[in-house]
Design a protein around this motif. Structure first.
Motif, short mmCIF file in Angstrom:
data_model
loop_
_atom_site.label_atom_id
_atom_site.label_comp_id
_atom_site.label_asym_id
_atom_site.label_seq_id
_atom_site.Cartn_x
_atom_site.Cartn_y
_atom_site.Cartn_z
N GLN A 69 6.69 16.61 -6.07
CA GLN A 69 7.42 15.61 -5.52
C GLN A 69 8.12 14.63 -6.72
OE1 GLN A 69 4.85 16.39 -3.83
NE2 GLN A 69 5.40 16.11 -1.69
N LEU A 129 1.48 6.87 -6.50
CA LEU A 129 0.37 8.25 -6.70
C LEU A 129 0.92 9.32 -6.58
CD1 LEU A 129 -2.69 6.37 -5.10
CD2 LEU A 129 -2.54 6.73 -7.40
N LEU A 130 1.89 9.56 -5.39
CA LEU A 130 2.41 10.49 -5.18
C LEU A 130 3.18 11.22 -6.19
CD1 LEU A 130 2.82 12.46 -2.30
CD2 LEU A 130 4.95 11.26 -2.00
N ILE A 159 2.00 1.74 -3.42
CA ILE A 159 1.13 2.60 -4.36
C ILE A 159 0.83 4.00 -4.15
CG2 ILE A 159 -1.34 2.46 -4.74
CD1 ILE A 159 -1.49 -0.27 -4.41
N SER A 160 0.95 4.02 -2.66
CA SER A 160 0.77 5.84 -2.33
C SER A 160 2.07 6.46 -2.97
CB SER A 160 0.92 5.84 -0.93
OG SER A 160 0.51 4.73 -0.08
N PHE A 161 3.05 5.87 -2.81
CA PHE A 161 4.17 6.79 -3.35
C PHE A 161 4.04 6.65 -4.86
CE2 PHE A 161 6.37 6.37 0.76
CZ PHE A 161 6.90 7.68 0.73
N LEU A 213 0.90 -1.19 0.07
CA LEU A 213 -0.27 0.25 -0.06
C LEU A 213 0.84 1.25 -0.06
CD1 LEU A 213 -2.93 -0.90 2.53
CD2 LEU A 213 -2.83 -0.76 -0.02
N LEU A 214 1.86 1.40 0.79
CA LEU A 214 2.81 2.43 0.84
C LEU A 214 3.47 2.52 -0.63
CD1 LEU A 214 3.55 4.14 3.12
CD2 LEU A 214 5.60 3.08 3.10
#
Lengths: 276, 172
Positions: free
Chosen positions: A35, A27-28, A23-25, A20-21
């Protein structure tokens, strides 16, 4: 395999977190310009540095070609310079649509071999008859006069350098305009001798010696060297002048072969004088 | 169980709306921003499966990010907090584990426990969030100042929410 599955299920929490992390990154980085630019900048910092280092190294391999290109370009530019044209004077001109006619054409070339320690020194150059080189053409470098083409093969030509006991260059003192003959009397490859300067001429150490352009081999005003010392032997009408050559024959690289368009015309005209 | 799901769903929506519409606009000179929405992860029951906490954290983060159009920023922070929550709960669990049907709140666990629990998680969340936001360490202390100030502010809000919950639960 069983162990792997057990390992995965045992640590499923951590894996899910990492997933999940991740994926978040993703996306980020994909959705936020700031970023995004930071990430790619820092990767560029690493990769960019690597690239620039490689480029730096590669540039050295290209230097040869780059230099050749530049020399080519210089030759072209020099061919278009006003000094290589002769002004057509006179009231009656046959056909004349420009006031300048081309007198000299430069071809860039590279010295591939050079000797300085013989009585008759020659320089080999990587342009030959295929490039339109003929015997008798002058060879100069950006620093000064080098010599005249003696023999030509298809791809090479050998140049009788100034450091040749039978080569005499028509030279003059830039300041006073007195004309002499520059010869090399063996010995030091940096020094040549200027003859036929009469004793009433005022000389100074450091006077520049340039070509005259009389022989139509070299354009006028090409640097030959500087006076380093001179003396006037008792009962002699001419100076003994030592000239430090501006060209270092031990480190020759790019040279220009000078073709004179009007040389034949001049020679034919002068031959008429002898015939009559 | 069903009641809990409904209750948490409603609180999810309310928290996201409150964060997106109100708290995001509270900025003391662009320096302090309270992020009350973490309280959702803090208040999930002890029995919630770990993977569910992670997934809920992920969804919560996406919802918050949708408001600020910073997709991924809050998401990574909430996922991180959900991950940390598991280890923190393990660390501060009472002897014999958590009693059935208790929730991580002041009423069930006591003020000291909750203060510690909330402070740690809020600090972790804010640290992660603000450093992801600035994405560089050159302004380390400036960012740290923002983290501490915002975390303090968030903590006050979280305790206020607890206060409301406390009252309502004693009445019922």
């Amino acid at each position: 395999m069983k162990n792997l599955i057990r390992f995965l299920t045992k640590n499923s929490f951590v894996f899910l977190f990492v997933f999940l992390l991740f994926i978040s990154f993703v996306l980020l980085v994909q959705n936020n310009n700031y970023q995004n630019s930071r990430v790619f900048n820092s990767s560029n910092f690493l990769i960019g540095n690597l690239y620039s280092t490689i480029n730096n190294v590669n540039d050295y391999f290209d230097l040869k070609e780059v230099n050749a290109d530049l020399a080519e370009q210089n030759a072209r530019l020099q061919s278009t310079q006003i000094g290589t044209f002769s002004k057509i004077n006179g009231i009656v001109v046959e056909i004349n649509d420009t006031i300048y006619a081309q007198k000299y054409v430069y071809t860039s070339a590279k010295a591939v071999n050079s000797t300085t320690n013989k009585r008759e020194n020659y320089i080999t150059i990587d342009k030959g008859s295929l490039n339109g080189i003929e015997a008798g053409m002058g060879v100069v470098s950006p620093k000064g006069v080098i010599g005249t083409v003696k023999n030509v093969s298809e791809n090479f030509c050998s140049v009788m350098s100034v450091l040749h006991e039978k080569n005499a260059v028509s030279a003059k003192i830039k300041k006073s305009g007195y004309i002499g003959s520059l010869v090399w009397e063996l010995g030091d490859y940096r020094l040549a001798q200027l003859k036929d300067i009469p004793n009433h001429v005022k000389l100074n150490v450091g006077d520049e010696i340039i070509t005259t352009g009389y022989s139509m081999v070299y354009p006028e005003g090409i640097m030959i060297g500087k006076v380093v010392d001179f003396d006037l032997p008792e009962g002699n009408n001419f100076y003994n002048i030592n000239v430090e050559l501006s060209v270092d024959y031990k480190s020759l690289s790019h040279v220009f072969i000078v073709k004179s368009w009007m040389k034949n015309e001049q020679k034919e005209l002068e031959a008429l004088n002898n015939a009559n | 169980m069903i009641r809990d799901v409904i209750k948490y769903s409603i609180s999810f929506i309310l928290l996201v709306l409150a964060q997106g519409l109100i708290f995001n606009n509270i900025e003391f000179g662009g320096y302090v921003v309270p992020f009350l929405y973490v309280v959702f992860i803090l208040s999930l029951p002890f029995e919630t499966p770990n993977w569910m906490v992670l997934v809920l954290g992920f969804v919560l983060g996406i919802a918050i990010d949708a408001f600020t159009s910073t997709l991924g920023m809050h998401t990574s922070a909430t996922v991180f907090v959900a991950f940390c929550r598991y280890y923190l709960l393990k660390m501060v669990s009472p002897r014999g584990g958590y009693e059935f049907n208790t929730k991580p709140n002041v009423q069930d666990m006591g003020l000291t426990w909750y203060l510690f629990y909330a402070t740690v998680l809020i600090l972790l969340h804010h640290l992660f969030l603000f450093y992801v936001e600035s994405f560089k360490l050159t302004q380390f202390f400036y960012t740290l100042g923002r983290v501490l100030a915002s975390a303090f502010f968030t903590l006050i809000l979280v305790m206020l929410v607890q206060l409301f919950n406390y009252k309502s639960s004693t009445k019922s």
